[in-house]
Design a protein around this motif. Structure first.
Motif, PDB file in Angstrom:
ATOM      1  N   ASN A   1       0.849  -1.189   0.000  1.00 61.74           N
ATOM      2  CA  ASN A   1       0.000   0.000   0.000  1.00 61.74           C
ATOM      3  C   ASN A   1       0.883   1.237   0.000  1.00 61.74           C
ATOM      4  OD1 ASN A   1      -1.523   2.242   1.591  1.00 61.74           O
ATOM      5  ND2 ASN A   1      -3.106   0.854   0.842  1.00 61.74           N
ATOM      6  N   GLY A   4      -1.283   5.986   3.154  1.00 60.39           N
ATOM      7  CA  GLY A   4      -1.743   5.641   4.495  1.00 60.39           C
ATOM      8  C   GLY A   4      -0.608   5.623   5.486  1.00 60.39           C
ATOM      9  N   LYS A   5      -0.863   6.201   6.620  1.00 59.22           N
ATOM     10  CA  LYS A   5       0.136   6.296   7.668  1.00 59.22           C
ATOM     11  C   LYS A   5      -0.280   5.392   8.813  1.00 59.22           C
ATOM     12  CE  LYS A   5       2.147   9.803  10.735  1.00 59.22           C
ATOM     13  NZ  LYS A   5       2.131  11.250  11.053  1.00 59.22           N
ATOM     14  N   LYS A   6       0.538   4.418   9.133  1.00 56.78           N
ATOM     15  CA  LYS A   6       0.213   3.504  10.214  1.00 56.78           C
ATOM     16  C   LYS A   6       0.391   4.231  11.548  1.00 56.78           C
ATOM     17  CE  LYS A   6       0.989  -1.223  11.767  1.00 56.78           C
ATOM     18  NZ  LYS A   6      -0.407  -1.620  11.608  1.00 56.78           N
ATOM     19  N   GLY A 207      -9.457   8.965   4.292  1.00 55.77           N
ATOM     20  CA  GLY A 207      -8.722   8.623   3.085  1.00 55.77           C
ATOM     21  C   GLY A 207      -9.591   7.839   2.124  1.00 55.77           C
ATOM     22  N   VAL A 209     -10.845   4.663   0.863  1.00 54.55           N
ATOM     23  CA  VAL A 209     -10.929   3.350   1.500  1.00 54.55           C
ATOM     24  C   VAL A 209     -11.844   2.437   0.699  1.00 54.55           C
ATOM     25  CG1 VAL A 209     -11.491   2.122   3.638  1.00 54.55           C
ATOM     26  CG2 VAL A 209     -10.596   4.463   3.736  1.00 54.55           C
ATOM     27  N   LYS A 233      -6.775   2.480   0.673  1.00 54.53           N
ATOM     28  CA  LYS A 233      -6.584   1.938   2.010  1.00 54.53           C
ATOM     29  C   LYS A 233      -7.529   0.769   2.268  1.00 54.53           C
ATOM     30  CE  LYS A 233      -5.280   6.299   4.268  1.00 54.53           C
ATOM     31  NZ  LYS A 233      -5.650   7.250   5.339  1.00 54.53           N
ATOM     32  N   THR A 234      -7.098  -0.109   3.139  1.00 53.19           N
ATOM     33  CA  THR A 234      -7.992  -1.124   3.678  1.00 53.19           C
ATOM     34  C   THR A 234      -8.833  -0.485   4.775  1.00 53.19           C
ATOM     35  OG1 THR A 234      -6.462  -1.781   5.415  1.00 53.19           O
ATOM     36  CG2 THR A 234      -6.235  -2.892   3.264  1.00 53.19           C
ATOM     37  N   GLU A 237      -6.726   0.398   7.791  1.00 56.25           N
ATOM     38  CA  GLU A 237      -5.947   1.622   7.620  1.00 56.25           C
ATOM     39  C   GLU A 237      -6.855   2.854   7.644  1.00 56.25           C
ATOM     40  OE1 GLU A 237      -2.445  -0.314   4.793  1.00 56.25           O
ATOM     41  OE2 GLU A 237      -4.356   0.322   3.925  1.00 56.25           O
ATOM     42  N   GLY A 238      -8.046   2.717   7.070  1.00 56.14           N
ATOM     43  CA  GLY A 238      -8.987   3.827   7.053  1.00 56.14           C
ATOM     44  C   GLY A 238      -9.462   4.225   8.439  1.00 56.14           C
ATOM     45  N   GLU A 259      -4.776  11.477   7.939  1.00 58.49           N
ATOM     46  CA  GLU A 259      -3.488  10.789   8.104  1.00 58.49           C
ATOM     47  C   GLU A 259      -2.935  10.986   9.522  1.00 58.49           C
ATOM     48  OE1 GLU A 259      -2.579   8.718   5.982  1.00 58.49           O
ATOM     49  OE2 GLU A 259      -3.720   9.338   4.215  1.00 58.49           O
TER      50      GLU A 259
END
Length: 589
Positions: A1, A4-6, A207, A209, A233-234, A237-238, A259
Motif C-alpha cells: 500500500n 496511508g500512515k500507520k 482517506g 478506503v 486503504k484497507t 488503515e482507514g 493521516e
C-alpha cells in the motif's frame, strides 16, 4: 500500500463506553474492533441488525471482550434515532465517545423516511439529530468526544441552501460532497457551542478506503476502483485517523484531521457564517411587513409555546386575537404579556377544551354569535406522547385532541370563515407524522396503545385532513385549473388550508416524554428551536401573500416541504374524513 500512515497507541479504555454508527462493516467495524481490544464497551449502532450481530460476535471473539453490543439504528428515520437514544438512556450509565461513522455514498436519488434527500439526510442530518439526543449524556460523561467522519471530497462541495434536498436538480456526486462538507461545518459550529463543557469534536478524513460504500457507484467506476486497489486503504488503515482522534490527548476541538494529523480543509469548510447558517436551518426567524389590521384570528393553545409566540407576532401586525385555551388562568397571563409587548389591546381570551366536544360546540356557538368574521384559524393546540387516556367523548386522547377536536372546531366555524374570505386555516402537524399510520380498525388504540404511534397517527391525520379540506374548499377564488392547454378560473370559496412542521421545539408538549429524552431536549437547547423560531412557519402560512395561490400543502422552515407517502394518500384521506364525521356525528360533504 502506497497511501496511508500507520498509527499505534497503547491507550486503554477500560470503563469507557463508545457508540460507533455503521459498525457492522468497513471502517466502523475496524474502529469498533480496536476500541474493544482496548477494553471499551462498544455499542454497534447499525441499520442491519443481523449484520451487526455477526460483527459483534466476530469482534468479541477477536478481542476477548464481552462488552460488544449490537443495537438497531436507522439514520434515515428520526423515529429510529429517537428510539435508539431512549434505549441508550435506559441502558447505559455513560457515553464517552460518539463516532458518527455511518454513511451512504453516490446513490440514486431517494429520500429518507422524513423526506430528506438520502445522502444529506443520513450523512449529516441523521448524525446531527443523534448527537443532539445524546448530548446530555456526553456532557455528564465528560471528558468525552464526538468524531464525525467526513472526507477529502468535501473540498469539491458547496452547500446549496436553496435546494438542500436536491429536488430541483440531483447529481449523486454533488449530493455526496455536499453532505461531507456539512460534516465539517457541523463539527466547527458544534465545537464552538460546546466550548467549556468538556466535550470535544473532530472531523475526520479517513482517506480513500475500499468499503461497501462504493456499492452505489456505476459498474465502470467500481471496476476502476478495484483496478487501482493498491492505491486505496484497507478498512483497518482507514480507521487509523478515527482512532487517532478518539485516543490522542489534547487535540484541538473543532479541527479537521487526516493521516493521523491536523489537516487543511477547504475554504468552504472554514466558512463560519455558512456553518451557522446551516445550523440555523433548524430554527430561523422569518420576517414580513404584512399587516393584519381589521382581521380576526383564532389560535388554539395560545397560552404557551408556539401558540403564544404566534399570537404575539400577529398582535404586532394589528390583528384582533382570540386566544382559545383550556387553561383560562394561563391564557389571561399570556394575554397580559402580549398586550403589553405589542400595544394591541384587541386580544381576548375564550375557554376551549379540545378534549370535550361540548366545550368545542359552546366555543363555536359564542364565536358565531359575537364575531363578525374569522379571517385566520390556527389549529395549534396539541398533546404529545401521553399515557393512554380518553377524551370526555371516549376518543383516544391524542387523536381526539390533535385531530378530532380541531376537525369539529373547523366544521362549526366554516360558514363564518367562508363569509370572511379571503381566509386561511393553518393546521400544525409535525415530522412525527412519519411515525404513525391511520389504523381505521382501531383508531382509538383500544386493542393496542403505543404513545409514539398514536401521536404519529394524530399528526398524519392533520396532513390528510388538510389535503381533503383544501380540495373541498377548491383552493381560492383565483384557483386555476388547466384544461388541455387553456387556463380557466375555477369558482373557489376563497378559503385556503395549510399543514406544517414547526421543527423540534422547546415547549410543554415534551412533558409526557420519558425523563431521559426530556433531559436531552432541555439541556442541549441549542439543537432545538425556541418557541419563537418554532412559530415562524405558522406565521408564514398565516400571512405570506404568495400562499393565496396555494392550498393543501405541507410546509417546514417557511417553505414547501416533502411529507411521507402515507400523507399523500388521498384514498386514506377520504376514509379518515368519513370516519371523523361518523365519530363526531356530523355530516360534512
Amino acid at each position: 500500500n502506497l497511501i496511508g500512515k500507520k498509527w499505534s497507541s497503547d491507550v486503554r479504555l477500560d470503563g469507557k463506553t463508545a457508540i460507533v454508527t455503521g459498525a457492522n462493516t468497513g471502517i466502523g467495524k475496524e474502529t469498533a474492533r480496536d476500541l474493544a481490544k482496548r477494553g471499551a464497551r462498544v455499542i454497534l449502532a447499525c441499520r442491519d441488525v443481523r449484520k451487526a450481530k455477526e460483527a459483534a460476535r466476530e469482534i468479541a471473539e477477536d478481542s476477548g471482550s464481552a462488552g460488544v453490543v449490537p443495537c438497531k439504528l436507522d439514520l434515515a428515520d428520526t423515529k429510529s434515532i429517537c428510539e435508539f437514544a431512549e434505549h441508550i438512556f435506559n441502558t447505559e450509565k455513560a457515553v464517552h465517545f460518539l463516532i458518527n461513522n455511518a454513511g451512504v455514498a453516490i446513490c440514486p436519488y431517494s429520500t429518507t423516511a422524513d423526506g430528506y434527500e438520502t445522502q444529506f439526510g443520513v450523512n449529516h442530518l441523521g448524525h446531527f439529530f443523534l448527537t443532539f439526543l445524546l448530548m446530555d449524556m456526553l456532557k455528564q460523561s465528560a471528558p468525552s468526544r464526538v468524531i464525525n467522519l467526513s472526507s477529502f471530497v468535501h473540498s469539491m462541495g458547496r452547500i446549496d441552501f436553496e435546494d438542500l434536498n436536491s429536488e430541483r436538480s440531483y447529481h449523486p456526486v454533488k449530493a455526496y460532497v455536499q453532505s461531507k462538507l456539512a460534516n465539517v461545518l457541523f463539527t466547527r459550529e458544534l465545537a464552538r457551542r460546546l466550548e467549556g463543557t468538556g466535550v470535544s469534536v473532530y472531523a475526520v478524513d479517513p482517506g480513500a478506503v475500499h468499503t461497501e460504500m462504493i456499492r452505489h457507484m456505476k459498474s465502470s467506476l467500481q471496476i476502476l476502483v478495484n483496478a487501482f486497489s493498491f492505491l486505496i486503504k484497507t478498512p483497518v488503515e482507514g480507521a487509523f485517523t478515527t482512532l487517532y482522534c478518539t485516543l490522542t490527548p489534547d487535540l484541538e476541538s473543532g479541527g479537521y484531521y487526516s493521516e493521523c494529523a491536523p489537516a487543511k480543509c477547504s475554504r468552504a469548510a472554514s466558512d463560519d457564517l455558512a456553518a451557522r447558517r446551516l445550523w440555523a436551518l433548524l430554527g430561523g426567524r422569518w420576517s414580513s411587513a404584512a399587516r393584519l389590521d381589521d382581521k380576526t384570528v383564532i389560535i388554539t393553545g395560545a397560552n404557551t409555546g408556539i401558540g403564544k409566540e404566534t399570537a404575539r407576532d400577529l398582535a404586532h401586525r394589528g390583528a384582533r386575537l382570540i386566544l382559545a385555551c383550556r387553561d383560562a388562568e394561563k391564557a389571561e397571563a399570556a394575554k397580559k404579556e402580549i398586550t403589553e409587548d405589542s400595544g394591541n389591546q384587541n386580544v381576548v381570551v375564550m375557554k376551549l377544551d379540545l378534549s370535550d366536544t361540548k366545550s368545542i360546540r359552546d366555543f363555536a356557538e359564542l364565536i358565531n354569535k359575537e364575531e363578525k368574521q374569522i379571517n385566520i384559524l390556527i389549529n395549534n393546540a396539541g398533546i404529545m406522547m401521553c399515557p393512554y387516556s380518553k377524551t370526555a367523548d371516549g376518543f383516544e386522547m391524542q387523536f381526539g385532541v390533535n385531530h378530532l377536536g380541531h376537525f369539529l372546531l373547523t366544521y362549526l366555524l366554516m360558514d363564518l370563515i367562508k363569509r370572511s374570505a379571503p381566509a386561511r386555516i393553518v393546521n400544525v402537524s409535525s415530522t412525527a407524522h412519519t411515525w404513525g399510520a391511520i389504523n381505521l380498525d382501531d383508531i382509538n388504540s383500544e386493542k393496542s396503545y403505543d404513545a409514539k404511534k398514536a401521536y404519529g397517527q394524530s399528526k398524519l391525520a392533520n396532513i390528510l385532513y388538510t389535503r381533503s379540506l383544501a380540495k373541498r374548499l377548491e383552493g381560492t377564488s383565483r384557483f386555476t385549473a388547466l384544461i388541455g392547454v387553456r387556463s380557466v378560473t375555477a369558482p373557489g370559496t376563497g378559503v385556503t388550508a395549510y399543514s406544517l412542521h414547526p421543527g423540534v421545539v422547546q415547549s410543554e408538549l415534551w412533558r409526557h416524554l420519558s425523563t431521559p429524552l426530556q433531559l436531552a431536549v432541555k439541556v442541549f437547547s441549542p439543537f432545538t428551536k425556541t418557541a419563537v423560531q418554532g412559530a415562524q412557519t405558522s406565521i408564514y402560512c398565516a400571512v405570506e401573500p404568495e400562499l393565496e395561490k396555494e392550498s393543501g400543502g405541507y410546509y417546514s422552515d417557511c417553505a414547501p416541504a416533502s411529507c411521507a407517502r402515507s400523507a399523500r394518500d388521498d384514498e386514506m384521506a377520504q376514509n379518515l374524513w368519513d370516519l371523523s364525521c361518523q365519530m363526531l356525528g356530523i355530516a360534512w360533504d
